[in-house]
Design a protein around this motif. Sequence first.
Motif: not given
Length: 406
Positions: A138-142, A149-163, A221-227
């Motif tokens: 049920r993760l929500r990062t989109l 069709g050349q790019l994806y735009s990533v928006t969402g948040q990840k946590i406990w990302i090691t290194c 914590e890693v944050f994506f905002d239309n990355y």
Amino acid sequence: METIGFTENQMTVREAVATLCAKFPNSYWQEHDQHEQDPKEFHAALAKDGWLGIALPEELGGSGLGISEATMMMQAIAESGAGMAGAQSIHGNVYATQPLARFGNQEQREGTIPKIISGEWRTCFGVTEPNTGLDTLRLRTLAQKSADGQLYSVTGQKIWITCAQVARKMMLLARTTPLEEVKKPSEGLSLFCIDLDRENTPGLDMRKIKKMGGRAVDANEVFFDNYPIPADTLIGAENQGFKIILQGMNAERCLLAGEALGLGYAAVARATGYARERVVFGRPIGANQGIAHPLADAYMRLEAAKHATYHAARLYDQSQSTGDASSKVRQGAVGVAANTAKYLAAEAAFTACERAVLTHGGMGYAVEYDVERWLRECLVPRIAPVSREMVMNYIGEKVLGLPRSY
């Protein structure tokens, strides 16, 4: 640890890695833990000798060995005194690359894997999210594809990302179809191998998490905002990411079980050495059953978990075999074995580390004896990458046929 029954390759790995790790004494890990410094020298030494490619294809610069040998490597690292911090500084480079090696196209494999093996690039695994936790489906990062069709735009948040602070690449699991639009939660997920480029690409932010143990490696914590990420970073087919990432998840459980074993064996060895030498009331404390029996019990728990761990690693390798399809082990069996191994090894490590501290008495609280550091670190495999309770839920449902409880 009793080594009867291991293969020649496993023993060669164990001995060679232990020799390398001996160059990094406990004082190195104490200092890096206290100052929260990345063990870059340790990572570089392992890369120089080719260990980061232990379970990656020979044609890409790897050793072409299996997760069985990689698990032994991770155990040897943790057992050397490096603990979970030493293991976590490199284990993402081993397990996170498994889906890429198996499902990536030739250009992706050849452009990325050799640089990870050489140590030029480091990688991390981007799955967990703060609002879903263990509910991966049920993760929500989109990741939304552009009109051309050349790019994806990533928006969402990840946590406990090691290194993540030191990684060049991330294996990112994100939704390419919103959860509300799929028939099953396992659908609509896609896997990407992306660059982490905060300096030149807007839309990416990272924040370190202060934590209890394993302080030598960063957690974030890693944050994506239309990355923006190129479309050719997609691994395998779109919307099939969950099936692909299982390759990395089962490998991760095997490696983590090996790391837990190493931590536990190190703790028992340190405690028994102290119990032989520490004299109270005119005799070594190890002569007292109140000391000896808990340590003997801890050792036997580790030995039992060891068999479960290497059984799981062997099944994983058999499931990846390119031989007769009828002889392959099904993924469900690998999942059961890998989760069981992770659970048993984590519990055995906790028992061993706690008893090591108690054996030392007051000195168990002192940094110089290392057991307090290992006790802090041994909580990691009990919690991650999946909790004890979720492992039991999984076994209850998949093996015992009990009703799903979540």
